[in-house]
Design an enzyme around this catalytic site. Structure first.
Site, PDB file in Angstrom:
ATOM      1  N   ARG A  40      45.652  33.627  22.366  1.00  0.00           N
ATOM      2  CA  ARG A  40      46.432  34.904  21.733  1.00  0.00           C
ATOM      3  C   ARG A  40      47.014  34.384  20.436  1.00  0.00           C
ATOM      4  O   ARG A  40      47.162  35.295  19.633  1.00  0.00           O
ATOM      5  CB  ARG A  40      47.493  35.338  22.786  1.00  0.00           C
ATOM      6  N   LYS A 201      38.788  48.431  43.791  1.00  0.00           N
ATOM      7  CA  LYS A 201      39.104  49.811  44.430  1.00  0.00           C
ATOM      8  C   LYS A 201      38.661  51.079  43.601  1.00  0.00           C
ATOM      9  O   LYS A 201      38.862  51.117  42.519  1.00  0.00           O
ATOM     10  CB  LYS A 201      40.507  49.658  44.467  1.00  0.00           C
ATOM     11  N   GLY A 354      40.749  42.972  32.875  1.00  0.00           N
ATOM     12  CA  GLY A 354      41.098  41.795  33.298  1.00  0.00           C
ATOM     13  C   GLY A 354      39.905  40.891  33.742  1.00  0.00           C
ATOM     14  O   GLY A 354      39.501  39.867  33.110  1.00  0.00           O
ATOM     15  N   GLY A 377      45.430  46.317  31.385  1.00  0.00           N
ATOM     16  CA  GLY A 377      46.013  47.580  31.614  1.00  0.00           C
ATOM     17  C   GLY A 377      45.556  48.347  30.375  1.00  0.00           C
ATOM     18  O   GLY A 377      45.284  49.676  30.708  1.00  0.00           O
TER      19      GLY A 377
END
Ligand code: ADP
Ligand code: MG
Length: 397
Positions: A40, A201, A354, A377
């Site tokens: 990063r 999910k 992710g 996210g």
């Protein structure tokens, strides 16, 4: 949502003080607290260098971890300042706090071509509350705000959104690439647009599936969520992952796809295990032959063939969610085959999420993708078609 936002190149930064929101939330070694992965920091360099070379004074800021408004010394950005200084080959002045008097004085004295780093923005509880007073104080140190932390653009915090109310706000190169590549894929894709969806999910991905059913030509569903769809189609799925309360939702999505003429593909065979473990017994069965006490942990070879053929035809592939439990080598086969097909398809290829990004890295296909979104996210919310506050607040082109 408009993804065509002004960047650092569309604004004169020379002689200006720039508040630059970075994502320096780097992985740290649990024992020593040292930076264990500098990706990063390296990723932030192009925007920082551009600003410095073009005569801006850079006031960088970032959050790290979850200090919840308290000063937590282990979550200080001091080590980031040192590493950044090494990478830039010049000093990075480390501020003591975020908006204290000394820090403000340091910012006031900062010259063009110099850089300083504020302390962890989440050391102040006002950050996550998006407190206007705090945002105003942050903004008071600068003339321009630059957003380059894609991982937090889905959060309306003081340093990601609040400051834009007081400063002209534009994006850096990282955020620009994320929004332009993903925005184009959703708004004006090279067709056919094929969405490959998997992961754990259905409930985590309802927004993504729904949005992509409206935009894609083909939807491919694998991974753990596929079994709820298979159940909705009347198959017996043994001990595979099932969300009972999402069966109706799955049925609705199947109908919606039919109505819209979207091709929806589900697994026709599956690799199953007799327990959820790396060393379980495993075999491949047709989708109707899952024994009641076994569970589906990967897509099978016929499914791979079906999915790969479809991916080959795509103009754009948006992929979110692994096809199986890729953390276990023997159930990584489907994910690997899909990764390879996407990488070699010649299509515009976008990976969001992710675990999907981690799988593609692990399997060695990262460099062959058009774009791997860095925000877990944030990229999911992007694919859901939701407005991202940290992007919406930037100046339109
Ligand atoms: P992403 O982070 O890319 O959005 P998810 O978090 O939704 O993806 O899903 C990733 C997880 O799904 C992985 O940990 C993987 O092991 C799990 N998974 C994939 N297929 C299955 C399956 N058949 N059964 C149980 N878990 C699965
Ligand atoms: Mg995940």
């Amino acid at each position: 949502m408009n993804y065509n936002k002004k960047s650092v190149k569309d604004i004169d930064v020379s002689g200006k003080k720039v508040l630059l929101r970075c994502d320096f939330n780097v992985p740290r070694d649990k024992k020593t607290g040292g930076i264990s992965d500098e990706t990063r920091i390296v990723a932030a360099l192009p925007t920082i260098k551009y600003l410095l070379e073009n005569g801006a004074a850079v006031i960088a800021c970032s959050h790290m971890g979850r200090p919840k408004g308290e000063v937590v010394p282990e979550l200080s950005l001091v080590r980031v300042a040192d590493r950044l200084s090494e990478k830039l080959g010049m000093p990075v002045k480390m501020a003591k706090d975020i908006v204290g008097d000394e820090t403000k004085a340091m910012a006031a004295e900062l010259k063009p071509g110099e850089i300083m780093l504020l302390e962890n923005t989440r050391f102040c509880k006002e950050e996550e509350k998006n407190d206007p007073g705090f945002a105003k104080e942050l903004a008071s140190m600068a003339d321009i705000y630059v957003s380059d932390a894609f991982g937090t653009v889905h959060r309306a915090h003081a340093s990601t959104e609040g400051v834009s109310h007081y400063l002209p706000a534009v994006c850096g190169f990282l955020v620009q690439k994320e929004i332009s590549v993903m925005g184009a894929a959703l708004e004006e894709p090279k067709r056919p647009l094929t969405a490959v969806l998997g992961g754990k999910k259905v409930s985590d991905k309802i927004g993504v599936i729904t949005n992509l059913t409206d935009k894609a030509d083909t939807i491919i569903i694998g991974g753990g969520m596929a079994y709820t769809f298979l159940k909705a189609c009347g198959h017996e799925i043994g001990g595979s992952l099932l969300e009972e309360d999402k069966i109706d939702m799955a049925r609705d999505i199947i109908h919606r796809a039919e109505e819209k003429g979207v091709k929806l593909l589900l697994p026709v065979d599956t690799a199953i295990g007799d327990s959820f473990a790396e060393d379980c017994q495993s075999k491949v069965v047709a989708i109707d032959d899952i024994p009641s006490d076994w569970m589906g942990l990967d897509i099978g070879p016929k499914t791979i063939e079906l999915f790969v053929q479809e991916i080959k035809k795509a103009g754009t592939v948006v992929w979110n969610g692994p096809m199986g439990v890729f953390e276990f080598d023997k159930f990584a086969v489907g994910t690997e085959a899909v990764a390879k097909a996407v990488a070699e398809s010649g299509a515009v290829s976008i990976v969001g999420g992710g675990d999907s990004a981690a799988a593609v890295e692990k399997l060695g296909y990262a460099s062959k993708m058009t774009h791997i979104s860095t925000g877990g996210g944030a990229s999911l919310e992007f694919l859901e078609g939701r407005e991202l506050p940290g992007v919406a607040c930037l100046l339109d082109k």
